[in-house]
Design an enzyme around this catalytic site. Structure first.
Site, mmCIF file in Angstrom:
data_model
loop_
_atom_site.group_PDB
_atom_site.id
_atom_site.type_symbol
_atom_site.label_atom_id
_atom_site.label_comp_id
_atom_site.label_asym_id
_atom_site.label_seq_id
_atom_site.Cartn_x
_atom_site.Cartn_y
_atom_site.Cartn_z
ATOM 1 C CD GLU A 165 5.825 4.367 24.016
ATOM 2 O OE1 GLU A 165 6.325 3.983 25.083
ATOM 3 O OE2 GLU A 165 5.786 3.676 23.007
ATOM 4 C CE1 TYR A 167 3.286 11.616 22.270
ATOM 5 C CE2 TYR A 167 3.233 9.457 23.314
ATOM 6 C CZ TYR A 167 2.967 10.263 22.226
ATOM 7 O OH TYR A 167 2.400 9.738 21.091
ATOM 8 N NE ARG A 215 3.311 1.800 27.071
ATOM 9 C CZ ARG A 215 2.988 1.635 25.814
ATOM 10 N NH1 ARG A 215 2.043 2.373 25.285
ATOM 11 N NH2 ARG A 215 3.564 0.728 25.074
ATOM 12 C CG HIS A 253 6.268 8.235 19.293
ATOM 13 N ND1 HIS A 253 5.934 6.910 19.137
ATOM 14 C CD2 HIS A 253 5.287 8.769 20.054
ATOM 15 C CE1 HIS A 253 4.804 6.654 19.770
ATOM 16 N NE2 HIS A 253 4.396 7.760 20.346
ATOM 17 C CD GLN A 340 -0.840 -2.486 4.354
ATOM 18 O OE1 GLN A 340 -0.289 -3.575 4.439
ATOM 19 N NE2 GLN A 340 -1.586 -2.169 3.319
ATOM 20 C CB CYS A 342 -4.115 0.501 13.394
ATOM 21 S SG CYS A 342 -2.638 -0.495 13.204
ATOM 22 C CG ASP A 661 -4.282 -1.739 0.074
ATOM 23 O OD1 ASP A 661 -5.014 -2.154 0.965
ATOM 24 O OD2 ASP A 661 -3.286 -1.028 0.253
ATOM 25 C CB ALA A 662 -4.393 -7.029 1.782
HETATM 26 P P1 NAP Z 1 2.765 -1.358 -7.439
HETATM 27 O O1 NAP Z 1 2.769 -0.859 -6.063
HETATM 28 O O2 NAP Z 1 1.794 -0.841 -8.408
HETATM 29 O O3 NAP Z 1 4.242 -1.147 -7.994
HETATM 30 C C1 NAP Z 1 4.602 -1.480 -9.286
HETATM 31 C C2 NAP Z 1 5.999 -0.984 -9.602
HETATM 32 O O4 NAP Z 1 6.283 -1.281 -10.943
HETATM 33 C C3 NAP Z 1 6.200 0.492 -9.437
HETATM 34 O O5 NAP Z 1 7.500 0.700 -8.869
HETATM 35 C C4 NAP Z 1 6.167 1.041 -10.857
HETATM 36 O O6 NAP Z 1 7.009 2.165 -10.791
HETATM 37 C C5 NAP Z 1 6.664 -0.130 -11.673
HETATM 38 N N1 NAP Z 1 6.060 -0.259 -12.993
HETATM 39 C C6 NAP Z 1 4.746 -0.138 -13.326
HETATM 40 N N2 NAP Z 1 4.573 -0.349 -14.642
HETATM 41 C C7 NAP Z 1 5.786 -0.626 -15.148
HETATM 42 C C8 NAP Z 1 6.254 -0.926 -16.462
HETATM 43 N N3 NAP Z 1 5.441 -0.994 -17.499
HETATM 44 N N4 NAP Z 1 7.579 -1.135 -16.611
HETATM 45 C C9 NAP Z 1 8.423 -1.069 -15.564
HETATM 46 N N5 NAP Z 1 8.035 -0.782 -14.317
HETATM 47 C C10 NAP Z 1 6.727 -0.567 -14.112
HETATM 48 O O7 NAP Z 1 2.570 -2.922 -7.468
HETATM 49 P P2 NAP Z 1 3.203 -4.054 -6.560
HETATM 50 O O8 NAP Z 1 4.544 -3.733 -6.058
HETATM 51 O O9 NAP Z 1 3.042 -5.270 -7.383
HETATM 52 O O10 NAP Z 1 2.248 -4.109 -5.330
HETATM 53 C C11 NAP Z 1 0.889 -4.370 -5.523
HETATM 54 C C12 NAP Z 1 0.138 -3.982 -4.296
HETATM 55 O O11 NAP Z 1 0.418 -4.924 -3.271
HETATM 56 C C13 NAP Z 1 0.508 -2.628 -3.751
HETATM 57 O O12 NAP Z 1 -0.304 -1.629 -4.257
HETATM 58 C C14 NAP Z 1 0.323 -2.817 -2.286
HETATM 59 O O13 NAP Z 1 -0.940 -2.372 -1.880
HETATM 60 C C15 NAP Z 1 0.395 -4.293 -2.038
HETATM 61 N N6 NAP Z 1 1.592 -4.578 -1.272
HETATM 62 C C16 NAP Z 1 1.901 -3.794 -0.233
HETATM 63 C C17 NAP Z 1 3.013 -4.048 0.496
HETATM 64 C C18 NAP Z 1 3.356 -3.195 1.683
HETATM 65 O O14 NAP Z 1 4.427 -3.304 2.202
HETATM 66 N N7 NAP Z 1 2.490 -2.328 2.135
HETATM 67 C C19 NAP Z 1 3.821 -5.094 0.165
HETATM 68 C C20 NAP Z 1 3.492 -5.873 -0.932
HETATM 69 C C21 NAP Z 1 2.379 -5.593 -1.646
HETATM 70 P P3 NAP Z 1 7.476 3.029 -12.057
HETATM 71 O O15 NAP Z 1 6.258 3.130 -12.920
HETATM 72 O O16 NAP Z 1 7.920 4.324 -11.486
HETATM 73 O O17 NAP Z 1 8.591 2.278 -12.650
HETATM 74 FE FE1 SF4 Z 2 -2.465 -4.475 10.827
HETATM 75 FE FE2 SF4 Z 2 -4.841 -4.615 12.039
HETATM 76 FE FE3 SF4 Z 2 -2.685 -5.224 13.396
HETATM 77 FE FE4 SF4 Z 2 -3.129 -2.678 12.685
HETATM 78 S S1 SF4 Z 2 -4.341 -3.912 14.079
HETATM 79 S S2 SF4 Z 2 -1.208 -3.781 12.576
HETATM 80 S S3 SF4 Z 2 -4.114 -2.964 10.703
HETATM 81 S S4 SF4 Z 2 -3.469 -6.320 11.611
#
Ligand code: NAP
Ligand code: SF4
Length: 675
Positions: A165, A167, A215, A253, A340, A342, A661-662
């Site tokens: 990795e 190190y 490793r 890394h 997310q 870990c 957020d899940a």
């Molecule tokens: P979000 O993260 O809150 O993103 C919403 C997007 O819409 C932002 O880009 C925001 O940016 C834009 N927006 C907000 N209000 C708006 C408006 N009135 N007009 C136009 N644009 C607007 O919501 P999401 O993408 O639906 O995700 C929801 C949650 O799902 C996330 O918080 C996340 O935890 C989870 N999720 C995570 C992943 C991951 O890969 N980790 C993947 C999918 C979902 P601007 O305001 O700058 O335009």
């Molecule tokens: Fe996601 Fe849990 Fe796996 Fe980490 S251990 S990658 S948080 S499912």
């Protein structure tokens, strides 16, 4: 009846000791190593995994000396033998075996006096390290051996020497990081002197009946990485110097290739381990994105490895081995590779946990015990938050009924599993389904609960986990037929044209871009197209090129022209996970996805999407616009139930859509039920 997974659960004889099966819980830094109450919590954490029948466990990394710490100050046993004893006792009480990992970070250390073979900074740590003097190198070798000896005194069954990795050890081996002109640099023979001396001296000090797992970087994935024949020569020399077993390391890394996140296909790198089989005489362990017993059994049956390492899967489920042994593999809570809970937490300086199992590393405080009296509980909504609550409450002995308006459980995870690379999210839905059945939870699908029904149902408590609704935009032309919501695309299979604009670049905007930039949708995670994925990321499966990288680099294409937009005047994707966002962004950029921040949306018409950027008006000619502009809470029932005097709790997206957020939803559901 044949015992399940006969090869996986066959003991592994190491000569002086025997491992009870072929499943190792690989090393993970949990953040408990530096926590004031860390040893007590680690004792429970590792003890639970040993009780869950892990064949061998490896701790997070402990530095052999002060300079070797990553910036976190994990203490070697010298300073904390009583703490380490708590861990080894807990594991041995469960008939398990545990190794302490010895890790010297070298130039990856964030400490002011970082050291390395040569004063060359890395891409991921701008600090220039100081070159070790000859005497300091000799002392560092002694420090490895002393640290291993102290681990032995603290009750460990062996140590894992971290030689991959990127190190310190790998820094000695590669010309990329070692430009010394003395006996420790220059020729290949000189560059591998350091790891061989570490192994030789550690064996000498610790004796013959102590496991020395090394490793080995079987694939460096960086320029200047080893050729395959050099890797084999190194492995043979390490075996000669006293190694008991090899574990596989994949990628430094600083590599620009993802190696463990969700989009890496299951078993994507096991071929690199397989080609070492037969070239050395000691057992070899395969690693990276191995997350279930079927896959592990197949690997060992094929002769691709003697044992498998699963690290994060043991965060997701402490009992994964025991469940597989009992013929209950369908009840395993599978690691989905999201990072997310870990790795992302570790990089934020938090104690690690797991998105699908928030008890991980919190076992001592988040106990799930029988409730003093059973209550009758209604859960409305079978998404991550509602299911987490329902399952935990049923485990505590409550009588739980879930009301779900759709025809399936899983909520937004059903959309996540439609994204190529996120197929494993379906495993969590399978786990939830198995738990609902096992615990006898009353599940009412296709059933939209009403306030009157809940009032009449005699429930002691109602949990509203009704989730979210997509945010409606107030934009001229938003009703144009070319406009789709993310639900149309991810859930309802709407046809999408060749030119697409995506409004909103949060997690879902990026997910939609990922889906639309693939020619095919999600596949079967058990049958991944590994060759295609390796080609896309420029990885050479044949041992032709040093470090395993193809000279021409990655090669990715999108079947559509995609523009991803946000109003914030900053680079897109900042809210994505720290350890996954870079690869998601890089993949889309390589596919030509245009990302524009600082946008004002003006209107939509037959000519496309009209925006202003940098005070200039611009039209994006598209066939479709997909709106991914976030969500709002759905709380239809809340006021009526409250007015009727019922005890109501809001959880998940229904509680806070903005922070939906899940990880938060699942943890909130579990903690509320456990309380
Ligand atoms: P979000 O993260 O809150 O993103 C919403 C997007 O819409 C932002 O880009 C925001 O940016 C834009 N927006 C907000 N209000 C708006 C408006 N009135 N007009 C136009 N644009 C607007 O919501 P999401 O993408 O639906 O995700 C929801 C949650 O799902 C996330 O918080 C996340 O935890 C989870 N999720 C995570 C992943 C991951 O890969 N980790 C993947 C999918 C979902 P601007 O305001 O700058 O335009
Ligand atoms: Fe996601 Fe849990 Fe796996 Fe980490 S251990 S990658 S948080 S499912």
């Amino acid at each position: 009846m044949t015992a399940p997974y006969p090869r996986l659960f066959a003991p592994l004889d190491l000569g002086f000791t025997t491992l009870r099966n072929r499943v190792m819980m690989g090393s993970m830094h949990t953040g408990l190593e530096e926590h004031p109450d860390g040893f007590r919590r680690m004792a429970r954490f590792f003890g639970d995994r040993a009780a869950g029948q892990a064949g061998l466990i490896v701790t997070g990394g402990f530095a052999p000396n002060a300079a070797g710490g990553l910036g976190m100050t994990a203490t070697a046993p010298e300073d904390s033998s009583a703490g380490h004893r708590l861990i080894t006792d807990a594991v041995h009480q469960a008939d398990g075996k545990i190794l302490m990992q010895v890790l010297h970070a070298g130039r990856y250390s964030r400490q002011p006096d970082a050291v390395a073979p040569s004063p060359i900074a890395s891409r991921i740590n701008p600090q220039v390290p100081r070159a070790l003097e000859h005497d300091e190198i000799l002392q560092t070798i002694e420090d490895y051996a002393t640290c291993a000896q102290q681990a032995r005194e603290a009750g460990y069954d062996g140590v894992e020497i971290m030689g991959s990795e990127g190190y310190l050890i790998t820094q000695f081996i590669s010309t990329r990081t070692n430009q010394r002109e003395d006996d420790w640099g220059g020729s290949f023979e000189n560059r591998i002197r350091f790891p061989i001396e570490v192994m030789r001296r550690t064996r000498e000090v610790c004796g013959d009946d102590f496991i020395l797992l090394y490793r080995l970087s079987v694939l460096d994935l960086v320029e200047g990485g080893l050729s395959w024949e050099e890797t084999v020569t190194l492995a043979q020399a390490l075996e000669e110097a006293g190694a008991t077993m090899f574990n596989s390391g994949i990628g430094w890394h600083e590599a620009l290739v993802p190696t463990i996140m969700h989009s890496v296909p299951r078993g994507a790198f096991t071929w690199a381990t397989a080609r070492l089989m037969g070239r050395v005489g000691i057992p070899i362990i395969a690693s990276n994105r191995i997350n279930n017993p079927d896959q592990a059994e197949t690997l060992i049956a094929a002769g691709d490895a003697d044992m498998v390492s699963m690290a994060r899967p043991f965060l997701a489920d402490a009992d994964l081995v025991a469940k597989a042994q009992a013929g209950k593999a369908h009840e395993i809570n599978t690691c989905i590779g999201c990072n997310q809970g870990c790795l992302d937490y570790i990089f934020k300086g938090k104690v690690c946990t797991c998105l699908v199992n928030p008890r991980a590393c919190y076992e001592t405080e988040l106990e799930i015990t029988a409730a003093p009296s059973a209550r009758k509980i209604a859960v409305v909504g079978a998404g991550p938050g509602g299911l987490s609550y329902a399952i935990t409450a049923a485990q505590c002995g409550h009588e739980v009924t879930i009301h779900e308006a759709s025809d399936r459980i899983g909520g937004q995870f059903n959309m996540a599993m439609a994204i190529p690379g996120k197929e494993d999210y379906g495993e969590t839905i399978r786990y939830w389904g198995a738990q609902v059945e096992r615990l006898g939870i009353n599940l009412k699908l296709n059933h939209r609960a009403t306030a009157a029904e809940l009032q009449a149902g005699g429930y002691d408590e109602v949990i509203l986990a009704t989730g979210v609704t997509p945010r409606a935009l107030d934009l001229p032309g938003i009703d144009h037929p070319m406009v789709l919501s993310y639900i149309d695309v991810l859930q309802n299979g709407a046809a999408v044209g060749d030119r697409v604009a995506i409004i909103g670049a949060g997690g879902i905007g990026f997910d939609v871009a990922e889906l639309l930039s693939h020619a095919d949708g999600a596949g079967d995670p058990a049958k991944p197209d590994i060759d295609r994925w390796l080609r896309e990321w420029g990885i050479d499966r044949d041992p032709n090129h040093d470090g395993g990288l193809m000279p021409e680099g990655p090669s990715m294409q999108s079947p559509r022209a995609i523009t991803l937009l946000q109003r914030k005047a900053q680079s897109l994707g900042r809210g994505l996970g720290m350890t996954t966002g870079w690869a998601i962004r890089a993949g889309l950029q390589m596919k030509g996805v245009e990302m524009i921040g600082g946008v004002t949306y003006r209107k939509i018409d037959d000519d496309g999407l009209h925006i202003t950027v940098d005070e200039e008006e611009r039209r994006i000619a598209v066939d479709n616009i997909v709106v991914c502009a976030g969500q709002e809470e759905r709380r239809d029932l809340y006021d009526d139930l409250k007015a009727a005097g019922m005890t109501v709790h809001l959880i998940g997206g229904a509680d806070q859509a903005g922070e939906l957020d899940a990880l938060r939803a699942i943890e909130q559901g579990m903690r509320l039920a456990a309380a």
